[in-house]
Design a protein around this motif. Structure first.
Motif, PDB file in Angstrom:
ATOM      1  N   VAL A  77      35.253  39.606  39.122  1.00  0.00           N
ATOM      2  CA  VAL A  77      36.487  39.903  39.820  1.00  0.00           C
ATOM      3  C   VAL A  77      37.230  38.567  39.850  1.00  0.00           C
ATOM      4  O   VAL A  77      38.601  38.655  39.911  1.00  0.00           O
ATOM      5  N   LYS A  78      36.631  37.605  39.860  1.00  0.00           N
ATOM      6  CA  LYS A  78      37.424  36.110  40.148  1.00  0.00           C
ATOM      7  C   LYS A  78      38.068  35.947  38.692  1.00  0.00           C
ATOM      8  O   LYS A  78      38.981  35.508  38.561  1.00  0.00           O
ATOM      9  N   SER A  80      39.225  37.897  36.738  1.00  0.00           N
ATOM     10  CA  SER A  80      39.994  38.914  36.399  1.00  0.00           C
ATOM     11  C   SER A  80      41.338  38.462  37.246  1.00  0.00           C
ATOM     12  O   SER A  80      42.637  38.891  36.934  1.00  0.00           O
ATOM     13  N   LYS A  81      41.093  37.749  38.327  1.00  0.00           N
ATOM     14  CA  LYS A  81      42.396  37.184  39.153  1.00  0.00           C
ATOM     15  C   LYS A  81      42.970  35.856  38.480  1.00  0.00           C
ATOM     16  O   LYS A  81      43.977  35.364  39.134  1.00  0.00           O
ATOM     17  N   VAL A  83      45.101  33.481  36.548  1.00  0.00           N
ATOM     18  CA  VAL A  83      46.241  33.549  35.945  1.00  0.00           C
ATOM     19  C   VAL A  83      46.136  32.732  34.703  1.00  0.00           C
ATOM     20  O   VAL A  83      46.219  31.347  34.943  1.00  0.00           O
TER      21      VAL A  83
END
Length: 87
Positions: A77-78, A80-81, A83
């Motif tokens: 999750v981290k 994928s976030k 940028v």
């Protein structure tokens, strides 16, 4: 599994995921760490009573798998976030 154990497993998994992220541990290394931890568990539980060793090993393995699963999910999750700038 008791609810309080689930919370403890989740918190350990959360802490483990933060450690993985802080160190920037790549996916391949996560797999190696998991494999080594399983091997270490098997060798640590070398008891005189094979039935007891099997029972303890299976129970601990299930707990470790849930912890690793929590950690991996949080890392995914981290990551994928994050940028990433295009070069």
């Amino acid at each position: 599994m008791k609810p309080d154990w689930a919370a403890i497993e989740y918190m350990i998994g959360h802490t483990l995921s933060r450690l993985y992220l802080m160190l920037g541990t790549p996916e391949e290394q996560l797999e190696a760490i998991e494999r080594q931890s399983g091997e270490a568990l098997a060798s640590a539980l070398q008891l005189n009573d094979p039935a007891t060793a099997d029972m303890l090993s299976e129970e601990i393995k299930e707990n470790m798998e849930r912890i690793r699963s929590y950690a991996r999910e949080l890392v995914a999750v981290k990551r994928s976030k994050v940028v990433r700038p295009d070069n």
